[in-house]
Write a protein that holds these residues in place. Structure first.
Motif, mmCIF file in Angstrom:
data_model
loop_
_atom_site.group_PDB
_atom_site.id
_atom_site.type_symbol
_atom_site.label_atom_id
_atom_site.label_comp_id
_atom_site.label_asym_id
_atom_site.label_seq_id
_atom_site.Cartn_x
_atom_site.Cartn_y
_atom_site.Cartn_z
ATOM 1 N N ALA A 297 5.912 0.496 5.488
ATOM 2 C CA ALA A 297 5.365 0.859 6.397
ATOM 3 C C ALA A 297 6.535 1.258 8.079
ATOM 4 C CB ALA A 297 5.108 -0.982 7.408
ATOM 5 N N PRO A 298 7.650 0.949 7.535
ATOM 6 C CA PRO A 298 8.628 1.685 8.508
ATOM 7 C C PRO A 298 8.703 3.718 8.642
ATOM 8 C CG PRO A 298 9.863 0.439 7.756
ATOM 9 C CD PRO A 298 8.478 0.868 7.048
ATOM 10 N N GLN A 299 8.235 4.034 7.538
ATOM 11 C CA GLN A 299 8.644 5.425 7.235
ATOM 12 C C GLN A 299 7.025 5.497 7.904
ATOM 13 O OE1 GLN A 299 8.799 4.681 2.263
ATOM 14 N NE2 GLN A 299 10.145 6.478 2.239
ATOM 15 N N CYS A 300 6.018 5.807 7.820
ATOM 16 C CA CYS A 300 4.448 5.510 8.728
ATOM 17 C C CYS A 300 4.936 5.382 9.607
ATOM 18 C CB CYS A 300 3.352 4.562 7.624
ATOM 19 S SG CYS A 300 2.856 4.871 6.093
ATOM 20 N N ALA A 301 4.998 4.742 9.874
ATOM 21 C CA ALA A 301 5.508 4.991 11.669
ATOM 22 C C ALA A 301 5.673 6.431 12.034
ATOM 23 C CB ALA A 301 6.178 3.245 11.878
ATOM 24 N N ALA A 302 7.258 6.752 10.905
ATOM 25 C CA ALA A 302 7.932 7.126 11.410
ATOM 26 C C ALA A 302 6.746 8.594 11.478
ATOM 27 C CB ALA A 302 8.939 7.512 10.668
ATOM 28 N N VAL A 303 5.772 8.824 10.433
ATOM 29 C CA VAL A 303 4.514 9.961 10.522
ATOM 30 C C VAL A 303 4.359 9.911 12.190
ATOM 31 C CG1 VAL A 303 2.607 10.514 10.229
ATOM 32 C CG2 VAL A 303 4.194 9.459 8.739
ATOM 33 N N GLY B 188 -9.623 -14.101 9.813
ATOM 34 C CA GLY B 188 -7.533 -13.686 9.853
ATOM 35 C C GLY B 188 -7.953 -12.929 8.686
ATOM 36 N N LYS B 189 -8.705 -11.768 9.072
ATOM 37 C CA LYS B 189 -8.189 -10.152 8.240
ATOM 38 C C LYS B 189 -7.176 -9.488 8.482
ATOM 39 C CE LYS B 189 -11.681 -11.021 5.155
ATOM 40 N NZ LYS B 189 -11.723 -10.690 3.697
ATOM 41 N N TYR B 190 -7.086 -9.662 10.351
ATOM 42 C CA TYR B 190 -6.370 -8.625 10.940
ATOM 43 C C TYR B 190 -4.392 -9.259 9.973
ATOM 44 C CZ TYR B 190 -4.962 -5.615 14.834
ATOM 45 O OH TYR B 190 -4.695 -4.767 15.727
ATOM 46 N N ARG B 191 -3.204 -9.185 10.030
ATOM 47 C CA ARG B 191 -2.667 -9.809 9.743
ATOM 48 C C ARG B 191 -0.761 -8.940 10.432
ATOM 49 N NH1 ARG B 191 -4.854 -6.288 5.731
ATOM 50 N NH2 ARG B 191 -3.025 -5.483 4.477
ATOM 51 N N LEU B 192 -0.253 -9.846 9.970
ATOM 52 C CA LEU B 192 1.875 -8.920 10.607
ATOM 53 C C LEU B 192 2.027 -8.585 9.297
ATOM 54 C CD1 LEU B 192 2.735 -10.970 13.522
ATOM 55 C CD2 LEU B 192 1.820 -8.210 13.619
ATOM 56 N N GLU B 193 2.798 -8.040 9.364
ATOM 57 C CA GLU B 193 3.334 -7.029 7.595
ATOM 58 C C GLU B 193 4.600 -5.760 8.370
ATOM 59 O OE1 GLU B 193 2.116 -7.897 4.488
ATOM 60 O OE2 GLU B 193 0.112 -7.409 5.149
ATOM 61 N N GLY B 194 5.718 -6.585 7.584
ATOM 62 C CA GLY B 194 6.821 -6.375 7.970
ATOM 63 C C GLY B 194 7.658 -5.120 6.930
ATOM 64 N N LYS B 195 8.825 -4.675 6.852
ATOM 65 C CA LYS B 195 9.307 -3.698 6.585
ATOM 66 C C LYS B 195 8.866 -3.170 5.351
ATOM 67 C CE LYS B 195 12.505 -2.913 9.974
ATOM 68 N NZ LYS B 195 14.414 -3.260 9.832
ATOM 69 N N GLU B 196 8.870 -4.170 3.996
ATOM 70 C CA GLU B 196 8.720 -3.897 2.192
ATOM 71 C C GLU B 196 7.303 -3.384 2.536
ATOM 72 O OE1 GLU B 196 10.795 -3.369 1.066
ATOM 73 O OE2 GLU B 196 12.104 -3.661 2.352
ATOM 74 N N TYR B 197 5.632 -3.855 3.422
ATOM 75 C CA TYR B 197 4.711 -3.849 3.228
ATOM 76 C C TYR B 197 4.437 -2.144 3.011
ATOM 77 C CZ TYR B 197 -0.485 -3.122 3.220
ATOM 78 O OH TYR B 197 -1.251 -2.875 3.575
ATOM 79 N N ILE B 198 3.724 -1.639 1.944
ATOM 80 C CA ILE B 198 3.052 -0.656 1.081
ATOM 81 C C ILE B 198 1.747 -0.514 1.559
ATOM 82 C CG2 ILE B 198 3.008 1.062 -1.049
ATOM 83 C CD1 ILE B 198 5.382 -0.612 -2.076
ATOM 84 N N PHE B 199 1.845 0.545 2.785
ATOM 85 C CA PHE B 199 0.213 1.089 2.946
ATOM 86 C C PHE B 199 -0.211 1.522 2.370
ATOM 87 C CE2 PHE B 199 1.756 0.007 7.158
ATOM 88 C CZ PHE B 199 0.554 0.648 8.193
ATOM 89 N N LYS B 200 -1.750 0.986 2.510
ATOM 90 C CA LYS B 200 -2.918 1.742 1.681
ATOM 91 C C LYS B 200 -3.866 2.390 1.955
ATOM 92 C CE LYS B 200 -2.445 -2.943 -0.860
ATOM 93 N NZ LYS B 200 -1.054 -3.197 0.045
ATOM 94 N N ASP B 201 -4.435 3.484 1.799
ATOM 95 C CA ASP B 201 -5.146 4.088 2.307
ATOM 96 C C ASP B 201 -6.908 3.589 3.209
ATOM 97 O OD1 ASP B 201 -6.339 7.283 1.994
ATOM 98 O OD2 ASP B 201 -8.249 6.209 1.222
ATOM 99 N N GLY B 202 -7.267 3.969 4.122
ATOM 100 C CA GLY B 202 -7.795 3.397 4.943
ATOM 101 C C GLY B 202 -7.528 2.009 5.971
ATOM 102 N N ASP B 203 -5.559 1.662 6.103
ATOM 103 C CA ASP B 203 -5.116 0.390 6.941
ATOM 104 C C ASP B 203 -5.256 1.032 8.481
ATOM 105 O OD1 ASP B 203 -4.725 -1.398 4.969
ATOM 106 O OD2 ASP B 203 -3.088 -0.409 4.727
ATOM 107 N N VAL B 204 -5.526 0.651 9.100
ATOM 108 C CA VAL B 204 -6.204 0.645 10.390
ATOM 109 C C VAL B 204 -4.845 -0.393 11.219
ATOM 110 C CG1 VAL B 204 -7.178 -0.028 12.741
ATOM 111 C CG2 VAL B 204 -8.588 0.747 10.360
#
Length: 367
Positions: free
Chosen positions: A305-311, A344-360
């Protein structure tokens, strides 16, 4: 921005395909060898059908797709590794790109010159593979010598390089590309540092006539390429008609879709090729969608997640707190962000979450 190099023998349709992919006439496409000398570079939008539904939910008219760079590289001939034709320039340019699309001629046309005298896609593939491997053999031998000298001074990295290079050399001498060498994950990372030409991922683009675009299974050249690639290369193939695609690029998207429908084709070969090239680079897309725009952001598969945020911005990574995430299909099914939260499909993810194609997503960060 990552780059994909378009390679092939002269007069196989590289520049025509480049013009179609970039919807431009930047590359000269002519019926004689080496009409491309200096490489042409163009930015290509990645076709993304998920953006429009997201934009509708977000209430925005603005769609921003992901993009990659395509490089149209001069045609290669036998002997390129020794400087024949534009060999030195070809090899230097291909060394700089991140992956390769090799255009292979799979159509007969007496009016279009083939530099080898006849259409034989397997021979063409082997010519390019051989030249890349020969250049790599020379590079590996030079790197072994350099690293041996460093290893004598107790350089552990150099010693590890020598071990891997000496393992790789017999494989190359057998005429096999580096990409097919069986490696551990750590060795794959080390291999990239050697900048080997045959170590780059490859996608083969079978250039067919307009008559074959609806059912390429009837084209014996395409079937031969499929069988050969399956046996000898760690690669995939796409079927395109470069001449048709260039014609389509000059029409509106609506007119193009109608024309393809008349030919019995659901999707443009160029669209498939661009998406396949995106995947070849190990890239995927996550989305942001608000009143301003619906946008696809490019990330490497496996990024957290943090790396994706840096994009989006490096400050997002530095101050990363959480990522609000919902899968694209879940959001479309819910019909709105509010409904997605209720289910309940909308969730909070932390620093270890690995992003998936299609995540909004929406990133939470501190300044």
């Amino acid at each position: 921005m990552l780059q994909v190099g378009i390679v092939g023998l002269p007069n196989v349709g590289k520049s025509t395909l480049f013009n179609a992919m970039t919807r431009s006439r930047k590359a000269e496409a002519a019926n004689y060898p080496f009409c491309t000398i200096e490489p042409n570079i163009g930015v290509v939008e990645v076709p993304e059908p998920r953006l429009a539904p997201l934009a509708k939910i977000a209430g925005t008219p603005t769609l921003v797709p992901a993009a990659i760079e395509m490089v149209d590289i001069a045609g290669l001939v036998a002997g390129a590794s020794k400087g024949e034709g534009l060999g030195n320039q070809f090899l230097a340019t291909i060394r700089e790109v991140d992956a390769i699309v090799q255009v292979v001629r799979c159509f007969e046309d007496d009016d279009i010159i083939h530099t080898m005298g006849n259409v034989n896609p397997l021979r063409d593939i082997e010519i390019i593979a051989t030249e890349l491997i020969l250049a790599d053999i020379q590079s590996v031998e030079n790197q072994i010598d350099r690293n041996r000298k460093k290893a004598k001074g107790q350089d552990k990295e150099a010693a590890a390089n020598v071990i891997l290079l000496e393992k790789l050399l017999p494989h190359l001498n057998d005429g096999k590309p580096a990409i097919t060498f069986d490696l551990s994950d750590d060795e794959k990372i080390r291999l990239k540092s050697f900048m080997l030409l045959s170590g780059k991922k490859v996608l083969f683009a079978c250039n067919v006539s307009e008559n074959d675009i609806a059912d390429a299974s009837k084209n014996p050249h395409v079937q031969a390429v499929k069988a050969y690639v399956r046996e000898h290369h760690d690669a995939g193939i796409c079927v395109i008609c470069a001449r048709l695609e260039q014609e389509l690029s000059e029409l509106s998207r609506e007119e193009s879709a109608e024309y393809l429908k008349e030919l019995g084709v659901d999707d443009s070969g160029v669209s498939q090729l661009i998406r396949s090239s995106y995947d070849l680079l190990d890239l995927a897309s996550y989305f942001t969608a608000g009143e301003k725009e619906a946008r696809a952001w490019t990330f490497r598969k496996g990024m957290k997640a943090p790396q994706c945020a840096a994009v989006i911005h490096t400050d997002f990574e530095k101050g990363f707190i959480k990522a609000e995430v919902i899968a694209y299909n879940d959001l479309i099914t819910a019909g709105s962000y509010a409904a997605a939260r209720e289910t309940g499909k909308y969730r909070l993810e932390g620093k270890e979450y690995i992003f998936k194609d299609g995540d909004v997503t929406v990133f939470r960060f501190s300044n």
